[in-house]
Design a protein around this motif. Structure first.
Motif, PDB file in Angstrom:
ATOM      1  N   PRO A 164       0.806  -1.227   0.000  1.00 30.48           N
ATOM      2  CA  PRO A 164       0.000   0.000   0.000  1.00 30.48           C
ATOM      3  C   PRO A 164       0.835   1.271   0.000  1.00 30.48           C
ATOM      4  O   PRO A 164       0.402   2.312  -0.507  1.00 30.48           O
ATOM      5  N   GLU A 165       2.056   1.212   0.558  1.00 25.11           N
ATOM      6  CA  GLU A 165       2.906   2.398   0.614  1.00 25.11           C
ATOM      7  C   GLU A 165       3.367   2.838  -0.777  1.00 25.11           C
ATOM      8  O   GLU A 165       3.821   3.969  -0.958  1.00 25.11           O
ATOM      9  N   MET A 166       3.254   1.941  -1.758  1.00 29.96           N
ATOM     10  CA  MET A 166       3.620   2.299  -3.126  1.00 29.96           C
ATOM     11  C   MET A 166       2.598   3.249  -3.747  1.00 29.96           C
ATOM     12  O   MET A 166       2.887   3.923  -4.736  1.00 29.96           O
ATOM     13  N   GLY A 167       1.399   3.268  -3.173  1.00 33.68           N
ATOM     14  CA  GLY A 167       0.346   4.080  -3.754  1.00 33.68           C
ATOM     15  C   GLY A 167      -0.081   3.561  -5.118  1.00 33.68           C
ATOM     16  O   GLY A 167      -0.455   4.342  -6.004  1.00 33.68           O
ATOM     17  N   PHE A 168      -0.017   2.236  -5.285  1.00 27.41           N
ATOM     18  CA  PHE A 168      -0.314   1.646  -6.587  1.00 27.41           C
ATOM     19  C   PHE A 168      -1.774   1.819  -6.963  1.00 27.41           C
ATOM     20  O   PHE A 168      -2.674   1.616  -6.155  1.00 27.41           O
ATOM     21  N   LYS A 169      -1.995   2.167  -8.226  1.00 24.25           N
ATOM     22  CA  LYS A 169      -3.341   2.244  -8.789  1.00 24.25           C
ATOM     23  C   LYS A 169      -3.292   1.606 -10.167  1.00 24.25           C
ATOM     24  O   LYS A 169      -2.568   2.058 -11.043  1.00 24.25           O
ATOM     25  N   ARG A 170      -4.064   0.521 -10.352  1.00 25.51           N
ATOM     26  CA  ARG A 170      -4.026  -0.183 -11.633  1.00 25.51           C
ATOM     27  C   ARG A 170      -4.709   0.632 -12.714  1.00 25.51           C
ATOM     28  O   ARG A 170      -5.842   1.085 -12.567  1.00 25.51           O
ATOM     29  N   GLY A 171      -3.976   0.859 -13.799  1.00 25.37           N
ATOM     30  CA  GLY A 171      -4.523   1.610 -14.920  1.00 25.37           C
ATOM     31  C   GLY A 171      -3.550   1.573 -16.083  1.00 25.37           C
ATOM     32  O   GLY A 171      -2.330   1.492 -15.899  1.00 25.37           O
ATOM     33  N   ARG A 172      -4.083   1.618 -17.271  1.00 26.08           N
ATOM     34  CA  ARG A 172      -3.252   1.511 -18.471  1.00 26.08           C
ATOM     35  C   ARG A 172      -2.238   2.635 -18.573  1.00 26.08           C
ATOM     36  O   ARG A 172      -1.128   2.443 -19.086  1.00 26.08           O
ATOM     37  N   PHE A 173      -2.615   3.823 -18.088  1.00 28.46           N
ATOM     38  CA  PHE A 173      -1.736   4.988 -18.235  1.00 28.46           C
ATOM     39  C   PHE A 173      -1.133   5.437 -16.904  1.00 28.46           C
ATOM     40  O   PHE A 173      -0.572   6.521 -16.804  1.00 28.46           O
ATOM     41  N   GLU A 174      -1.251   4.607 -15.882  1.00 26.43           N
ATOM     42  CA  GLU A 174      -0.690   4.939 -14.582  1.00 26.43           C
ATOM     43  C   GLU A 174       0.809   4.622 -14.561  1.00 26.43           C
ATOM     44  O   GLU A 174       1.336   3.943 -15.443  1.00 26.43           O
ATOM     45  N   GLU A 175       1.485   5.089 -13.520  1.00 24.60           N
ATOM     46  CA  GLU A 175       2.935   4.936 -13.422  1.00 24.60           C
ATOM     47  C   GLU A 175       3.314   3.662 -12.671  1.00 24.60           C
ATOM     48  O   GLU A 175       2.486   2.851 -12.328  1.00 24.60           O
ATOM     49  N   GLY A 176       4.601   3.543 -12.386  1.00 23.38           N
ATOM     50  CA  GLY A 176       5.112   2.440 -11.594  1.00 23.38           C
ATOM     51  C   GLY A 176       5.008   1.103 -12.301  1.00 23.38           C
ATOM     52  O   GLY A 176       5.249   1.005 -13.516  1.00 23.38           O
ATOM     53  N   PRO A 177       4.634   0.069 -11.555  1.00 21.29           N
ATOM     54  CA  PRO A 177       4.580  -1.291 -12.127  1.00 21.29           C
ATOM     55  C   PRO A 177       3.602  -1.429 -13.288  1.00 21.29           C
ATOM     56  O   PRO A 177       3.641  -2.441 -13.993  1.00 21.29           O
ATOM     57  N   ASN A 178       2.726  -0.454 -13.482  1.00 23.67           N
ATOM     58  CA  ASN A 178       1.762  -0.541 -14.578  1.00 23.67           C
ATOM     59  C   ASN A 178       2.443  -0.693 -15.936  1.00 23.67           C
ATOM     60  O   ASN A 178       1.933  -1.382 -16.817  1.00 23.67           O
TER      61      ASN A 178
END
Length: 300
Positions: A164-178
């Motif tokens: 949760p600390e990553m602030g991950f949000k699944r989305g095609r145009f999102e950052e990080g691991p996306n």
């Protein structure tokens, strides 16, 4: 035999000679010419605008059911060449697929969603996260998934898969691991499309997905239970503390190994690409009426 996935990220000239793919590098590169048997190849990714490829080679690649992916300016797979004559009974199978009844397609989608949720539960179990709610949801999926258990499961799954600390949000145009997920899913989609063509099925006619602008609706359906395997590779990358802010050649190299990763299918271990061939063959039998069950792997 496990087919190879080849990635070309620099200027090269690709041609055919004696049933071999020939790779010629620029003179100043210091690299010698290489050859690879075309029959050993499953997927090719072309990721440089200066790559030159011959028509004779393209023809041979298609004859051998090789999926050829081309990338866009962002270096993401954007298009794909596929064999249009991948099976001797293609016309008959196309007809059966087109004429498939609505109840059959709803049942096939129910099976697909159930196995996707079960595999998502398997991923959470691997990471010591609560997963029993997903098992419960999978058992409640109705014909055609009319209650959208797939969406509810996805919301539960993504909230728990990454820290949760990553602030991950699944989305095609999102950052990080996306970025990694999107690339991995594109490779997976190519594997599915290749296998569907090899099983004599139309990629454009889905059992659930419908979009007049999407030529790969069926591939997008059948890849769903396989997505958690891509998630597994991405989670391993994130856990290794590799910088994921940019999709580097090293990260692509890791993701391009997805077709060869081991999966469990009906109690047997096999490479994902081989398992996919069994999945699409079982789907063809469903359209033929000889079975009503799609064979999917289970993530353990």
């Amino acid at each position: 035999m496990i087919k190879k996935t080849l990635y070309f990220g620099n200027p090269v000239r690709l041609s055919r000679k004696d049933a071999q793919l020939t790779v010629e590098f620029p003179e100043d590169s210091g690299q010698e010419k290489r050859t690879i048997p075309i029959e050993d190849i499953g997927i090719i990714v072309l990721d440089d605008p200066q790559i030159l490829i011959g028509q004779a080679l393209l023809s041979s690649l298609l004859d051998n059911n090789v999926a050829v992916l081309c990338t866009n300016s962002s270096h993401m797979p954007a298009g794909m060449f596929l064999n249009m004559q991948g099976h001797t009974e293609m016309a008959e199978r196309h007809g059966l697929q087109i004429e498939a009844s609505a109840p059959l397609k709803k049942n096939l989608w129910q099976q697909t969603v159930q196995q996707k949720i079960i595999n998502q539960a398997g991923m959470l179990r691997l990471y010591d996260q609560p997963f029993q709610e997903l098992i419960f949801m999978a058992g409640k999926v109705k014909s055609g998934d009319i209650e959208n258990k797939e969406g509810h499961a996805a919301a539960f799954y993504w909230r728990r898969l990454f820290d949760p600390e990553m602030g991950f949000k699944r989305g095609r145009f999102e950052e990080g691991p996306n970025k990694l997920l999107n690339y991995g899913y594109a490779i997976l989609r190519a594997v599915v499309a290749r296998s569907l063509c090899g099983s004599g099925l139309l990629c454009s006619i889905g059992i659930h997905h419908r979009n007049k602008y999407n030529p790969f609706c069926l591939a997008d359906d059948i890849m769903e239970p396989y997505r958690p395997y891509v998630d597994k590779v991405v989670c391993e990358i994130v856990d290794s503390n590799i910088d994921c802010s940019e999709l580097t050649p090293e990260l692509k190299r890791i993701l391009l190994q997805i077709p060869a990763m081991d999966v469990q299918l009906e109690g047997e271990t096999s490479p994902l690409m081989v398992a996919m061939q069994r999945t699409t063959a079982s789907l063809a039998r469903c359209f033929e009426g000889t079975t009503r069950k799609i064979v999917y792997p289970q993530l353990e």
